[in-house]
Enzyme design. Sequence first.
Site, mmCIF file in Angstrom:
data_model
loop_
_atom_site.group_PDB
_atom_site.id
_atom_site.type_symbol
_atom_site.label_atom_id
_atom_site.label_comp_id
_atom_site.label_asym_id
_atom_site.label_seq_id
_atom_site.Cartn_x
_atom_site.Cartn_y
_atom_site.Cartn_z
ATOM 1 N NE ARG A 1 -46.283 38.579 3.652
ATOM 2 C CZ ARG A 1 -45.487 38.062 4.874
ATOM 3 N NH1 ARG A 1 -44.444 37.246 4.687
ATOM 4 N NH2 ARG A 1 -46.755 38.011 5.746
ATOM 5 C CD GLU B 1 -42.509 38.134 -0.666
ATOM 6 O OE1 GLU B 1 -42.644 37.288 -0.982
ATOM 7 O OE2 GLU B 1 -41.929 38.922 0.858
ATOM 8 N NE ARG C 1 -37.214 28.709 -1.374
ATOM 9 C CZ ARG C 1 -36.640 28.389 -0.458
ATOM 10 N NH1 ARG C 1 -36.602 26.665 0.504
ATOM 11 N NH2 ARG C 1 -35.913 29.476 0.374
ATOM 12 C CG HIS C 2 -41.354 33.813 -2.938
ATOM 13 N ND1 HIS C 2 -40.279 32.679 -2.930
ATOM 14 C CD2 HIS C 2 -41.436 33.978 -1.074
ATOM 15 C CE1 HIS C 2 -39.422 32.922 -2.528
ATOM 16 N NE2 HIS C 2 -39.859 33.199 -1.103
ATOM 17 C CD GLU D 1 -39.516 31.223 7.028
ATOM 18 O OE1 GLU D 1 -38.260 31.672 6.601
ATOM 19 O OE2 GLU D 1 -40.727 31.838 7.753
ATOM 20 C CB SER E 1 -41.288 33.654 11.364
ATOM 21 O OG SER E 1 -40.657 33.093 10.264
ATOM 22 N NE ARG F 1 -43.086 29.296 1.746
ATOM 23 C CZ ARG F 1 -41.807 29.896 1.710
ATOM 24 N NH1 ARG F 1 -40.608 29.361 3.145
ATOM 25 N NH2 ARG F 1 -41.543 30.590 1.009
#
Lengths: 429, 429
Positions: free
Chosen positions: A210, A212, A218-219, A352, A355, A403
Amino acid sequence: MRTQLKDVTKDTERAEVIGWVHEVRDLGGLSFYILRDRTGFLQATVVKKKAPETVIECAKSISRESVVRITGAVKATEKAPGGREIIPETMELISRAETPLPLDVSEKVLAEVDTRIDNRYLDARRPKVGAIFKIRSAVTHALYDLFFSEGFINIHSPKVVAAATEGGTELFPLAYFEKEAFLNQSPQLYKQMMMSAGFEKVFEIGPIFRAEEHNTTRHLNEATSIDVEVSFADHNDVMDLLERAVVAAYANVEKTCSDELELFDIDFTVPKSPFPKITYAQAIDIAAISIDEGIGYGDDLSTAAERAIGEEMGQHYFITDWPTEIKPYYAMPFEDNPEVCKAFDMMHPRMELSSGAQRIHQHDLLVEQIINKGLSPESFEFYLKPFKYGMPPHSGWGMGMERLIMTMLDLPNIREAVLFPRDRHRLTP
Amino acid sequence: MRTQLKDVTKDTERAEVIGWVHEVRDLGGLSFYILRDRTGFLQATVVKKKAPETVIECAKSISRESVVRITGAVKATEKAPGGREIIPETMELISRAETPLPLDVSEKVLAEVDTRIDNRYLDARRPKVGAIFKIRSAVTHALYDLFFSEGFINIHSPKVVAAATEGGTELFPLAYFEKEAFLNQSPQLYKQMMMSAGFEKVFEIGPIFRAEEHNTTRHLNEATSIDVEVSFADHNDVMDLLERAVVAAYANVEKTCSDELELFDIDFTVPKSPFPKITYAQAIDIAAISIDEGIGYGDDLSTAAERAIGEEMGQHYFITDWPTEIKPYYAMPFEDNPEVCKAFDMMHPRMELSSGAQRIHQHDLLVEQIINKGLSPESFEFYLKPFKYGMPPHSGWGMGMERLIMTMLDLPNIREAVLFPRDRHRLTP
């Protein structure tokens, strides 16, 4: 021939061992070498007046973190780690470590994360750092065992793709011969195609990418995703599966990594199932009371909101019944209330972890939802085609491996949970 | 509630089943629907004079490859597959397949590979195609079990990297934020760093990427590699491990996939260990006799040479004792004859499955070998650094998952062994 260090006990008579020199203490007539391998420590004691000349020659030249082979008699002693020591009769330098070391392996206080990752091959020699990856491997082991025992088919989906599942944001572009390609951000479409193919239960544990730009603790830009998809299952069925997966992961760590867990200052307990479920509306109510920034129904959960709800819940939990509007187009709306959908998040009190959703399997409803999101069905043709030819009802989820490990071991930074993290600024080692 | 089709027997009284409509035969007053799920087939028989109106309504509208749910009584009958049929009392169309289908799932003769892969979600509904991926999953299962049972740590190495291990050829370039990056062609350096870190035994089963332009029936640009690395082990130790891995994979397929194997016209036998070993020099001698093109000591083994040697050997075998000059710089030369190195290839009669070696662990020897290959040590600084600080002796190998499956099932094209192949011209689906 060679004995692992944990297998050298007070009752061992003689041993041949190989290890890294963790510490050297030279007291003149007496010198101590603490050896380390992946199983533990062993003290080698050299008494200069008694040791063979070849041992003394070798011992003199040894630097910390060099690899040595020692053979000798083992003796019980109160003063050494594990209550025993080896008295070298032969000592051979297998691989010398240069001095100074870029990172001090024996130091109790850890260096900055960046320095540590730059020298990961040294950093991971620290028992506590090595333990993270033994535990991560035990988690992987538990998950493969669980999925295989439940009849899942393990798939390997492509990482180089022509188009995006999620609508094209945040992809790394790639030169693929004469074409432009992208790194895949999720195996979801491929899992769903295997539902169409009738595979019924599939899983994959593999890399996702990703692009991002945010750089947080936490990414990651390259992460390991645990992905499952199950036909003829609804969101409740796959929430049960997700719970089994988390419990199996913790239980295997408890069972097989007790030595490693002792290195962490945590209260490790296998989460109890069933995990409590709260609706998104309830979650918003909890957050609204606890956080300063305003939050209302329809808002995404901010980091602060997640923390406030997590504090209230105090354990792993699910958030269900999300507004259809803020979940991806492929989440199945409830038949009797299409404003709400069969999506869920599985949360650790800190953040989280996963999902998932029952997915829309009806081609026409999927087109409708794509339009409702302001997207163009034409650009999803590739995604939509398998839905025209007998797509069964199905549900699934993705969970972030890093995570899961980070929250299990209460690590402050997600970079601790991956051997070679990739973030906005880091591409090496 | 729902019963899988293989669990519906002559003795079943009633069942609820879900499946894809594999075939429809309408004889007027009588119509037959062959249902298919991932476990088998079941005939549903509708007698128009007797069936409920709702069943007849539904049955009329059903197209092949639609998903239907049926409940009803089960009866023994000689004429149906598996000797039983279900008489629908309820019949529900869950997901309609449009007509015409892009690919005929029930046809015995397979379409061209390209058409099949374009419509993989339909192609993989064919029992024989689905069987390939159930078998591949059984192979993965066997490998994870083997490595975990032998104390290996499973690692996940990064796929996005800044530099190349093998000297920089054939890499896919990538835009990583403001930097140029590449897709990794092998986890080797990362496995070796974990040897430096003292992990001792690591494995990874994950994607590798090679921008090779040749488009053959046995090369892929994205493949799945089975990679191991073991400290304090020499080339013979890891050849033994490789043999155990291949035998375990075959044995698990034999044990768990007998139904799937029946779909292939092959003589499936678990390879016997030990696999014979021939030296590179012996291999050249065999090839020189059998092939028209000239071949001599120091040459690479051409496809024709591999075939000739494979025909002579007739089973899995190792080629050992390679000339140092034609193996990568990191292969360990024999101490007493440095012109030859401790590298090996593991071969199936049809092709190479795996390459491995004892690696050079001495920093200075590695620099020497890099220079001998005409490469510049400066451009390998990143690779060389971990060798300065106590690198233990170690050995390892990588094996191509797709080639293992392709040779196991005698598939004509490697694209058959991967769900979504990536080659010079293919990026989709």
